[in-house]
Motif scaffolding. Structure first.
Motif, PDB file in Angstrom:
ATOM      1  N   UNK A  97     -26.061 -78.029 -30.493  1.00 29.68           N
ATOM      2  CA  UNK A  97     -24.728 -78.219 -31.038  1.00 29.68           C
ATOM      3  C   UNK A  97     -24.371 -79.712 -31.022  1.00 29.68           C
ATOM      4  N   UNK A  98     -23.681 -80.175 -32.049  1.00 29.59           N
ATOM      5  CA  UNK A  98     -23.212 -81.539 -32.077  1.00 29.59           C
ATOM      6  C   UNK A  98     -22.023 -81.681 -31.162  1.00 29.59           C
ATOM      7  N   UNK A  99     -21.811 -82.860 -30.634  1.00 30.07           N
ATOM      8  CA  UNK A  99     -20.623 -83.105 -29.825  1.00 30.07           C
ATOM      9  C   UNK A  99     -19.405 -83.264 -30.706  1.00 30.07           C
ATOM     10  N   UNK A 100     -18.232 -83.118 -30.110  1.00 31.64           N
ATOM     11  CA  UNK A 100     -17.004 -83.289 -30.873  1.00 31.64           C
ATOM     12  C   UNK A 100     -16.876 -84.707 -31.389  1.00 31.64           C
ATOM     13  N   UNK A 101     -17.345 -85.685 -30.597  1.00 31.98           N
ATOM     14  CA  UNK A 101     -17.252 -87.078 -31.035  1.00 31.98           C
ATOM     15  C   UNK A 101     -18.121 -87.321 -32.245  1.00 31.98           C
ATOM     16  N   UNK A 102     -19.365 -86.794 -32.201  1.00 27.68           N
ATOM     17  CA  UNK A 102     -20.253 -86.965 -33.347  1.00 27.68           C
ATOM     18  C   UNK A 102     -19.698 -86.284 -34.577  1.00 27.68           C
ATOM     19  N   UNK A 133     -28.043 -78.183 -53.954  1.00 26.36           N
ATOM     20  CA  UNK A 133     -29.298 -78.152 -53.195  1.00 26.36           C
ATOM     21  C   UNK A 133     -29.381 -79.400 -52.326  1.00 26.36           C
ATOM     22  N   UNK A 134     -29.934 -79.229 -51.145  1.00 21.25           N
ATOM     23  CA  UNK A 134     -30.065 -80.329 -50.199  1.00 21.25           C
ATOM     24  C   UNK A 134     -29.471 -80.023 -48.842  1.00 21.25           C
ATOM     25  N   UNK A 135     -28.270 -79.427 -48.767  1.00 23.98           N
ATOM     26  CA  UNK A 135     -27.696 -79.126 -47.452  1.00 23.98           C
ATOM     27  C   UNK A 135     -28.482 -78.026 -46.743  1.00 23.98           C
ATOM     28  N   UNK A 136     -28.986 -78.339 -45.569  1.00 27.53           N
ATOM     29  CA  UNK A 136     -29.773 -77.362 -44.808  1.00 27.53           C
ATOM     30  C   UNK A 136     -29.136 -76.997 -43.474  1.00 27.53           C
ATOM     31  N   UNK A 137     -28.307 -77.877 -42.941  1.00 32.52           N
ATOM     32  CA  UNK A 137     -27.739 -77.675 -41.611  1.00 32.52           C
ATOM     33  C   UNK A 137     -26.230 -77.456 -41.704  1.00 32.52           C
ATOM     34  N   UNK A 138     -25.650 -77.017 -40.589  1.00 34.05           N
ATOM     35  CA  UNK A 138     -24.201 -76.846 -40.555  1.00 34.05           C
ATOM     36  C   UNK A 138     -23.495 -78.172 -40.820  1.00 34.05           C
ATOM     37  N   UNK A 139     -24.024 -79.260 -40.264  1.00 36.25           N
ATOM     38  CA  UNK A 139     -23.399 -80.566 -40.484  1.00 36.25           C
ATOM     39  C   UNK A 139     -23.453 -80.962 -41.952  1.00 36.25           C
ATOM     40  N   UNK A 140     -24.567 -80.688 -42.629  1.00 36.92           N
ATOM     41  CA  UNK A 140     -24.676 -81.026 -44.047  1.00 36.92           C
ATOM     42  C   UNK A 140     -23.781 -80.128 -44.901  1.00 36.92           C
ATOM     43  N   UNK A 141     -23.728 -78.850 -44.551  1.00 34.08           N
ATOM     44  CA  UNK A 141     -22.804 -77.958 -45.283  1.00 34.08           C
ATOM     45  C   UNK A 141     -21.357 -78.383 -45.055  1.00 34.08           C
ATOM     46  N   UNK A 142     -21.066 -78.879 -43.846  1.00 33.82           N
ATOM     47  CA  UNK A 142     -19.720 -79.362 -43.568  1.00 33.82           C
ATOM     48  C   UNK A 142     -19.400 -80.609 -44.381  1.00 33.82           C
ATOM     49  N   UNK A 143     -20.399 -81.420 -44.670  1.00 35.08           N
ATOM     50  CA  UNK A 143     -20.185 -82.553 -45.567  1.00 35.08           C
ATOM     51  C   UNK A 143     -19.734 -82.058 -46.938  1.00 35.08           C
ATOM     52  N   UNK A 144     -20.393 -81.018 -47.434  1.00 32.35           N
ATOM     53  CA  UNK A 144     -19.999 -80.448 -48.724  1.00 32.35           C
ATOM     54  C   UNK A 144     -18.571 -79.927 -48.642  1.00 32.35           C
ATOM     55  N   UNK A 145     -18.262 -79.184 -47.587  1.00 29.66           N
ATOM     56  CA  UNK A 145     -16.923 -78.622 -47.441  1.00 29.66           C
ATOM     57  C   UNK A 145     -15.870 -79.705 -47.265  1.00 29.66           C
ATOM     58  N   UNK A 168     -14.574 -76.402 -34.806  1.00 29.58           N
ATOM     59  CA  UNK A 168     -15.444 -77.196 -33.941  1.00 29.58           C
ATOM     60  C   UNK A 168     -16.813 -76.552 -33.837  1.00 29.58           C
ATOM     61  N   UNK A 169     -17.832 -77.394 -33.668  1.00 30.88           N
ATOM     62  CA  UNK A 169     -19.189 -76.880 -33.448  1.00 30.88           C
ATOM     63  C   UNK A 169     -19.375 -76.339 -32.035  1.00 30.88           C
ATOM     64  N   UNK A 170     -18.507 -76.710 -31.107  1.00 30.87           N
ATOM     65  CA  UNK A 170     -18.688 -76.307 -29.713  1.00 30.87           C
ATOM     66  C   UNK A 170     -18.536 -74.798 -29.562  1.00 30.87           C
ATOM     67  N   UNK A 171     -19.432 -74.194 -28.792  1.00 31.46           N
ATOM     68  CA  UNK A 171     -19.363 -72.753 -28.549  1.00 31.46           C
ATOM     69  C   UNK A 171     -18.124 -72.385 -27.756  1.00 31.46           C
ATOM     70  N   UNK A 172     -17.757 -73.213 -26.805  1.00 33.98           N
ATOM     71  CA  UNK A 172     -16.580 -72.971 -25.976  1.00 33.98           C
ATOM     72  C   UNK A 172     -15.636 -74.160 -26.088  1.00 33.98           C
ATOM     73  N   UNK A 173     -14.351 -73.886 -25.846  1.00 40.49           N
ATOM     74  CA  UNK A 173     -13.305 -74.915 -25.930  1.00 40.49           C
ATOM     75  C   UNK A 173     -12.414 -74.757 -24.715  1.00 40.49           C
ATOM     76  N   UNK A 174     -12.302 -75.769 -23.845  1.00 33.59           N
ATOM     77  CA  UNK A 174     -11.474 -75.636 -22.642  1.00 33.59           C
ATOM     78  C   UNK A 174     -10.052 -75.194 -22.976  1.00 33.59           C
ATOM     79  N   UNK A 175      -9.617 -74.132 -22.296  1.00 31.02           N
ATOM     80  CA  UNK A 175      -8.271 -73.625 -22.488  1.00 31.02           C
ATOM     81  C   UNK A 175      -8.090 -72.773 -23.726  1.00 31.02           C
ATOM     82  N   UNK A 176      -9.142 -72.635 -24.549  1.00 35.69           N
ATOM     83  CA  UNK A 176      -8.999 -71.880 -25.791  1.00 35.69           C
ATOM     84  C   UNK A 176     -10.095 -70.840 -25.994  1.00 35.69           C
TER      85      UNK A 176
END
Length: 417
Positions: free
Chosen positions: A1-6, A38-50, A309-317
């Motif tokens: 998973x990518x970090x929130x900062x990234x 065509x080209x987006x393969x990862x969640x981050x790349x699909x998020x670029x499209x979105x 967020x990409x994070x599986x868990x979120x403190x307090x949420x």
């Protein structure tokens, strides 16, 4: 998973390239068209499209299918992805596809017919009015339907995106499951006797009516509601909810965009109606709704929070047990309907969505089904096959309303009387 900062850094770059953050609005005449990227393969790349504001319609075959206005297409190309026009929807043939789906009026007639046939366990009610004044219809299903009992509650909504017509068929089929099976099917009977189930088959009636009143077949491919915005028409209701609204480059500020988030949280009439109903189910400060499902089409997915967020868990949420229970139930439902189970952000980043709000704000275990059919307008021959796939998954979701933590063996910890 990518970090929130990234992730935040990536989205800042995306916004700069796409021009959706603080840029001039595209002309309303820039109509949305459908494309294959065509080209987006990862969640981050699909998020670029979105992040450009394009609506991702489906992810399959190594490509992303989108609905986009010209400025969004240009932004997608600047990311280095290849964009081509999508093939036109196939001609529906002699049996028109639109004629095989319930119109708004036909949906009302079916609900009236079912509630008249099963008055002991069903009750029709009007949740609220759409922007153009149409009734947003709800149905309550329970054994003592006229009484607000102390039973776990379930809410299923459909057709929040107008063109996703199969979703209303799935919702009406679910109504049929619960009524026709009552008294003859032990699983259904037990659920109706021990749950209070709320169903809203068409929560975007204005958009649905507009989509179905097309001079061309199979439809207009209309997604949003029909409320005017500052530069065009319509708000994406599934980007307009008041949890992390507009937070994360998962929606658009452009009124012409398919993912236009609105002028503010719950600025769309229909969003406010849905949210007010959910809030109304708090009794003595405790939310009675335990499970929520928003039915979409057409990527064959079972999704759960969070989308922002990409994070599986979120403190307090979203803690580890909450995430594990969401994931386990999602996997069990996917094992039934054959869809792919994943956290929403594993697909791409979104913000202001229904199930991020129902979980993040209301702590209701929340899911999205993306049905199959390979199109917003599957041919008549595909409708029964596609809705049959998720019948068991809907019953599974309903069953877990008593204690979702049962899925991870922690019912004594979380659900003991």
């Amino acid at each position: 998973m990518l970090s929130l900062i990234a992730a935040a850094s990536a989205f800042a770059v995306a916004a700069a390239l796409s021009g959706t953050a603080g840029a001039a609005e595209p002309s309303p005449s820039e109509g949305s068209q459908r494309y294959v990227v065509t080209g987006p393969k990862t969640a981050a790349q699909r998020s670029q499209v979105a992040s450009t504001g394009a609506a991702i319609d489906a992810v399959r075959g190594g490509a992303v299918e989108v609905s986009a206005i010209p400025s969004e297409v240009r932004a997608i190309k600047r990311f280095g992805f290849t964009v081509r026009r999508a093939p036109a929807e196939p001609a529906p043939g002699p049996s028109a596809s639109a004629a095989s789906y319930h119109t708004f009026a036909e949906m009302q007639q079916e609900v009236d017919s079912v509630t008249a046939a099963y008055p002991q366990i069903t009750r029709k009610f009007v949740v609220g009015k759409s922007y153009e004044g149409r009734d947003i219809i709800g149905i309550k299903i329970s054994d003592n339907v006229g009484t607000d009992e102390n039973e776990p509650e379930v809410l299923v909504i459909a057709n929040i995106h107008a063109r996703e017509r199969l979703t209303a068929e799935q919702a009406l089929d679910y109504l049929g499951q619960l009524t026709k099976g009552y008294g003859t099917d032990s699983t259904v009977t037990n659920l109706v006797n021990n749950r209070e189930i709320y169903l809203m088959p068409m929560v975007n009636p204005d958009g649905q009516v507009y989509d179905m009143t097309s001079d061309t077949q199979p439809g207009r491919s209309w997604r949003k509601n029909r409320q005017p915005n500052p530069t065009s028409t319509g708000t994406d209701l599934n980007r307009n909810f008041a949890y992390k609204w507009g937070c994360c480059n998962g929606s658009s500020t452009s009124g012409a965009s398919e993912t236009y988030r609105g002028t503010g949280p719950e600025s769309a009439t229909e969003t406010k109606v849905i949210a007010n109903f959910v809030r109304s189910r708090k009794v003595n400060g405790k939310q009675q709704l335990k499970m929520f499902l928003d039915i979409h089409s057409y990527s064959e997915l079972v999704l759960w929070p969070f989308g922002f967020t990409y994070n599986d868990t979120v403190p307090g949420a979203l803690d580890a047990d909450q995430e594990a229970a969401h994931r386990k139930i999602g996997q069990e439902m996917a094992a039934i309907n054959g869809f792919r189970p994943e956290q929403s952000s594993d697909l791409y980043i979104t913000d202001g969505t229904t199930d991020d709000w129902t979980w993040g704000d209301q702590r209701i275990f929340s899911y999205t089904f993306e049905l199959g059919g390979n199109s917003f307008y599957p041919p008549p021959s595909a409708i029964e096959r596609e809705i049959a796939r998720s019948r068991g998954a809907l019953l599974k979701l309903t069953d877990y309303a008593d204690c979702p933590y049962r899925a991870i063996g922690k019912q004594d910890q979380y659900c003991a009387a």
